[in-house]
Design an enzyme around this catalytic site. Structure first.
Site, PDB file in Angstrom:
ATOM      1  N   LYS A   1      -1.526  -6.986  17.961  1.00 49.76           N
ATOM      2  CA  LYS A   1      -0.291  -6.435  17.410  1.00 49.76           C
ATOM      3  C   LYS A   1       0.670  -6.267  18.586  1.00 49.76           C
ATOM      4  CE  LYS A   1       1.410  -2.692  14.469  1.00 49.76           C
ATOM      5  NZ  LYS A   1       1.060  -1.458  13.745  1.00 49.76           N
TER       6      LYS A   1
ATOM      7  N   HIS B   1       1.571  -8.365  11.683  1.00 48.75           N
ATOM      8  CA  HIS B   1       1.662  -8.227  13.136  1.00 48.75           C
ATOM      9  C   HIS B   1       2.326  -9.437  13.787  1.00 48.75           C
ATOM     10  CE1 HIS B   1      -1.852  -5.123  13.045  1.00 48.75           C
ATOM     11  NE2 HIS B   1      -0.816  -4.779  12.308  1.00 48.75           N
TER      12      HIS B   1
ATOM     13  N   ASP C   1       5.916  -2.060  11.254  1.00 45.40           N
ATOM     14  CA  ASP C   1       4.717  -2.569  10.576  1.00 45.40           C
ATOM     15  C   ASP C   1       4.715  -2.085   9.122  1.00 45.40           C
ATOM     16  OD1 ASP C   1       2.195  -3.691  10.236  1.00 45.40           O
ATOM     17  OD2 ASP C   1       1.157  -1.943  11.046  1.00 45.40           O
TER      18      ASP C   1
ATOM     19  N   ASP D   1      -6.486 -10.239   8.062  1.00 49.52           N
ATOM     20  CA  ASP D   1      -5.804  -9.109   7.427  1.00 49.52           C
ATOM     21  C   ASP D   1      -4.569  -9.634   6.697  1.00 49.52           C
ATOM     22  OD1 ASP D   1      -7.635  -7.280   8.254  1.00 49.52           O
ATOM     23  OD2 ASP D   1      -6.315  -6.199   9.633  1.00 49.52           O
TER      24      ASP D   1
ATOM     25  N   ASP E   1      -5.079  -5.652   4.330  1.00 52.61           N
ATOM     26  CA  ASP E   1      -4.760  -4.493   5.161  1.00 52.61           C
ATOM     27  C   ASP E   1      -3.326  -4.092   4.826  1.00 52.61           C
ATOM     28  OD1 ASP E   1      -4.747  -2.492   6.931  1.00 52.61           O
ATOM     29  OD2 ASP E   1      -4.691  -3.721   8.732  1.00 52.61           O
TER      30      ASP E   1
HETATM   31  C1  GLT Z   1      -4.441   0.337  11.193  1.00 52.96           C
HETATM   32  C2  GLT Z   1      -3.750  -0.911  11.652  1.00 52.96           C
HETATM   33  C3  GLT Z   1      -4.391  -2.127  11.130  1.00 52.96           C
HETATM   34  C4  GLT Z   1      -5.782  -2.332  11.632  1.00 52.96           C
HETATM   35  C5  GLT Z   1      -6.723  -1.313  11.188  1.00 52.96           C
HETATM   36  C6  GLT Z   1      -8.040  -1.517  11.898  1.00 52.96           C
HETATM   37  S1  GLT Z   1      -6.132   0.282  11.299  1.00 52.96           S
HETATM   38  O1  GLT Z   1      -4.114   0.605   9.872  1.00 52.96           O
HETATM   39  O2  GLT Z   1      -2.383  -0.844  11.254  1.00 52.96           O
HETATM   40  O3  GLT Z   1      -3.633  -3.262  11.370  1.00 52.96           O
HETATM   41  O4  GLT Z   1      -6.258  -3.547  11.071  1.00 52.96           O
HETATM   42  O5  GLT Z   1      -8.214  -0.701  12.982  1.00 52.96           O
HETATM   43 MN    MN Z   2      -0.237  -3.770   9.917  1.00 52.99          MN
HETATM   44 MN    MN Z   3      -4.775  -4.884  10.370  1.00 52.53          MN
END
Ligand code: GLT
Ligand code: MN
Ligand code: MN
Length: 391
Positions: A187, A224, A259, A249, A291
């Site tokens: 990220k 990300h 984000d 994700d 996610d």
């Molecule tokens: C958190 C983050 C995510 C991650 C998770 C794993 S936690 O919410 O924004 O992108 O994948 O740690």
């Molecule tokens: Mn995210």
């Molecule tokens: Mn994530």
């Protein structure tokens, strides 16, 4: 009898959600939670109801950081029962190395040796917990592994510290025979001003420097890479090409924003289409993990609509991707734009002195090559017609 919904979640797709996703209470940096917190077992019930395949967790999503051993045992018992009742798997687990104040300046990259050791210990315990529930993928998202000012932390030293932690934890997994495969999630920023190994491409390069690169891959997240203005499909392609797409994700995100973690496919349908097409064409068989979280305005009923929406959009796009691959007009254009020439391809496939000599003296008609038609507008519009549902 009602017709079966062709877009109902297919267990073969391994659709998963984190406890932190559908359990997200809607807190943001400017506002308090808007939804009541629900217990892990209630989240499992919710995911069972919407038809998910599995549920993933951070150590502290399941068991709060200050829980006593007795409390932990109770929670695990309840959660295990809910998993059984709802037929849910736990394919992935991870560590929360970002919420507690101890990690305010990072975990594996903290400037304090004791914090770094504590982070490794917490991860070992998180791995023990994940293994108890059968997880085989262990995700590493280093939300606090960064800096606001480069006066505060040495970036080269930080990469070395991360390597040391990863090497230690690979050995721990092997010594415990957990059989984990590690998935590193990049990220670019947030919550830190700058996060090390900012994009999936950095992670791929970093993995090659580890002691056990074979057991480490990546967990790219749509949001990300979009925050960094990158083409997510290309990042995933690089991971696939390297044999490193261990987990993914899925969510959505406007470019250039914070984000957002929106419902999959809710912002950029065209990117989502090509992403699903890439995953399906390459026969990716890992979890398709969402996610993401529901809008802050949603109540718990609407959170279910959110979760169903993520899976439904994926299933619809999968069907569209299959249709794209079968579409006669689209495929004839694809055929037309890929001009094969066996003799030339043989020349450049491998370097030999003969091939090099022949290539060196080949006469190419540069102007003719430049005039070859590339009907990309036509192809893209057919694609758009298909995505928009009129084809
Ligand atoms: C958190 C983050 C995510 C991650 C998770 C794993 S936690 O919410 O924004 O992108 O994948 O740690
Ligand atoms: Mn995210
Ligand atoms: Mn994530």
């Amino acid at each position: 009898m009602a017709r079966k919904d062709p877009f109902a979640p297919d267990p073969k797709m391994r659709f998963t959600f984190g406890l932190w996703t559908v359990g997200n209470p809607g807190r943001d940096p400017f506002g308090e939670p808007v939804r009541d917190r629900i217990e892990p077992w209630q989240i499992a019930d919710l995911l069972g109801e919407v038809g998910a395949y599995g549920v993933n967790f951070h150590d502290n999503d399941l068991i709060s950081i200050d829980a006593t051993p007795n409390q932990a045992a109770d929670i695990k018992r309840q959660f295990r029962k809910a998993l059984r009742d709802n037929g849910l798997k736990v394919p992935m687990a991870t560590t929360n190395l970002f919420s507690d104040p101890v990690f305010k300046d990072g975990a594996f990259t903290s400037n304090d040796a004791k914090v770094r050791a504590y982070a490794i210990q917490k991860t070992m315990r998180g791995m023990d917990l994940g293994a108890e529930f059968g997880a085989k993928i262990y995700v590493f998202w280093g939300g606090r592994e960064g800096s606001e000012s480069d006066a505060t932390k040495d970036p080269v030293e930080s990469i070395k510290r991360t390597r040391e932690a990863m090497n230690f934890l690979c050995e721990y997994s092997m010594s415990q025979k957990y059989g984990y495969r590690f998935a590193l999630e990049a990220k670019p920023n947030e919550p830190r001003g700058h996060i090390f190994n900012a994009v999936t491409g950095n992670m791929l390069a970093f993995i090659a420097t580890l002691d056990h690169p074979g057991m480490v891959g990546v967990n790219p997240e749509v949001a990300h890479e979009h925050m960094a203005g990158l083409n997510f499909v290309h990042q995933v392609a690089a991971a696939l090409d390297a044999g490193k797409l261990f987990h993914i994700d899925l969510n959505d995100q406007e470019f250039g924003r914070y984000d957002q973690d929106f419902r999959f496919g809710s912002v950029n349908l065209k990117h989502a289409f090509f992403l699903v097409k890439l995953l399906e064409d390459s026969r990716y068989n890992g979890s398709r993990h969402f996610d993401a979280h529901a809008y802050r305005q949603s109540n718990h009923a609407d959170v279910k609509a959110f979760a169903r929406g993520c899976m439904r959009t994926y299933m619809i796009l999968k069907e569209k991707a299959e249709r794209w691959n079968r579409d006669r007009s689209i495929q004839s254009l694809v055929h037309q734009i890929n001009r094969h020439d066996r003799a030339t391809a043989t020349l450049t496939r491998n370097f030999t002195k003969t091939n090099a000599r022949k290539l060196h003296s080949t006469v190419f008609d540069r102007r003719k090559l430049a005039r070859q038609p590339l009907p990309y507008e036509k192809l893209d519009q057919l694609t758009m017609d298909l995505i928009m549902g009129v084809r």
